[in-house]
Design an enzyme around this catalytic site. Structure first.
Site, mmCIF file in Angstrom:
data_model
loop_
_atom_site.group_PDB
_atom_site.id
_atom_site.type_symbol
_atom_site.label_atom_id
_atom_site.label_comp_id
_atom_site.label_asym_id
_atom_site.label_seq_id
_atom_site.Cartn_x
_atom_site.Cartn_y
_atom_site.Cartn_z
ATOM 1 N N CYS A 62 0.994 -1.293 0.068
ATOM 2 C CA CYS A 62 0.375 -0.040 0.009
ATOM 3 C C CYS A 62 0.921 1.165 -0.318
ATOM 4 O O CYS A 62 2.004 1.499 0.360
ATOM 5 C CB CYS A 62 -0.599 0.022 1.220
ATOM 6 S SG CYS A 62 -2.111 1.536 1.165
ATOM 7 N N HIS A 92 -8.726 -3.346 -2.102
ATOM 8 C CA HIS A 92 -8.118 -3.085 -1.417
ATOM 9 C C HIS A 92 -8.864 -1.629 -1.425
ATOM 10 O O HIS A 92 -8.772 -0.845 -0.352
ATOM 11 C CB HIS A 92 -6.662 -3.206 -1.939
ATOM 12 C CG HIS A 92 -5.722 -1.902 -1.609
ATOM 13 N ND1 HIS A 92 -4.749 -2.396 -0.733
ATOM 14 C CD2 HIS A 92 -5.191 -1.146 -1.226
ATOM 15 C CE1 HIS A 92 -3.743 -2.125 -0.387
ATOM 16 N NE2 HIS A 92 -3.974 -0.761 -0.528
ATOM 17 N N GLU A 93 -9.003 -0.821 -2.360
ATOM 18 C CA GLU A 93 -9.259 0.346 -1.745
ATOM 19 C C GLU A 93 -10.948 0.231 -1.192
ATOM 20 O O GLU A 93 -10.968 1.112 -1.479
ATOM 21 C CB GLU A 93 -9.529 0.853 -3.940
ATOM 22 C CG GLU A 93 -8.131 0.784 -4.546
ATOM 23 C CD GLU A 93 -6.663 1.389 -4.600
ATOM 24 O OE1 GLU A 93 -7.220 1.598 -3.105
ATOM 25 O OE2 GLU A 93 -5.635 0.734 -3.970
ATOM 26 N N HIS A 95 -9.974 0.618 1.299
ATOM 27 C CA HIS A 95 -9.704 2.008 1.996
ATOM 28 C C HIS A 95 -10.731 3.147 2.210
ATOM 29 O O HIS A 95 -11.161 3.535 3.584
ATOM 30 C CB HIS A 95 -8.864 2.473 1.020
ATOM 31 C CG HIS A 95 -7.551 2.497 0.754
ATOM 32 N ND1 HIS A 95 -6.919 2.790 2.251
ATOM 33 C CD2 HIS A 95 -6.803 2.185 -0.194
ATOM 34 C CE1 HIS A 95 -5.646 2.346 2.030
ATOM 35 N NE2 HIS A 95 -5.391 1.993 1.080
HETATM 36 ZN ZN LIG Z 1 -3.718 0.825 0.207
#
Ligand SMILES: [Zn+2]
Length: 149
Positions: free
Chosen positions: A84, A126-127, A130
């Protein structure tokens, strides 16, 4: 400006992006970061913009996704090695669905459906993590906390 862990803003949940929110700064910064670095995705909160938007580098283009929702993901999954850009020099394996379908708006606020597989499926998960204040080192910090008591 890129927000780096352990800045607490990374743990906050992002809110929905509205048509009249100004997001040009995010677009410009996200474009620069994705062009200059090897990472393939970046979300609003990583640039201090706590709205539900992320960008990915896909086939040499940069695509933006606003208010994304996962509408389907495969049961079939795999461990993907992930880093990341907000957590320098950290890599871990995350179990992610191999295939994913999301619904989102593009920069013109047109609805679109996007299907992704493998690396891009992992990247989009993953995004979206976030946007929900989740980071790839979450579990590991908890473990460390227990071990250090
Ligand atoms: Zn990330």
């Amino acid at each position: 400006m890129l927000i780096i862990y352990p800045n607490k803003i990374l743990k906050k949940k992002s809110s929905y992006l509205r048509k009249n929110d100004s997001f040009n700064n995010f677009i410009n910064e996200a474009n620069d970061i994705l062009k200059l670095n090897t990472n393939i995705g970046i979300s609003g909160v990583q640039l201090g913009f706590k709205k539900r938007i992320f960008a990915i580098k896909y086939k040499k283009k940069i695509l933006f996704f606003i208010n994304p929702e996962i509408i389907w993901k495969s049961n079939e999954s795999n461990f993907y090695s992930e880093g990341c850009i907000s957590i320098p020099d950290f890599y871990t394996k995350k179990n992610r669905s191999n295939f994913i379908k999301i619904k989102a708006f593009n920069l013109l606020f047109k609805k679109k459906i996007f299907f992704a597989k493998n690396l891009y499926s992992a990247c989009i998960q993953h995004e979206i993590d976030h946007l929900n204040g989740k980071l790839i080192n979450d579990g590991l910090i908890a473990q460390f906390g227990r071990a250090s008591v």
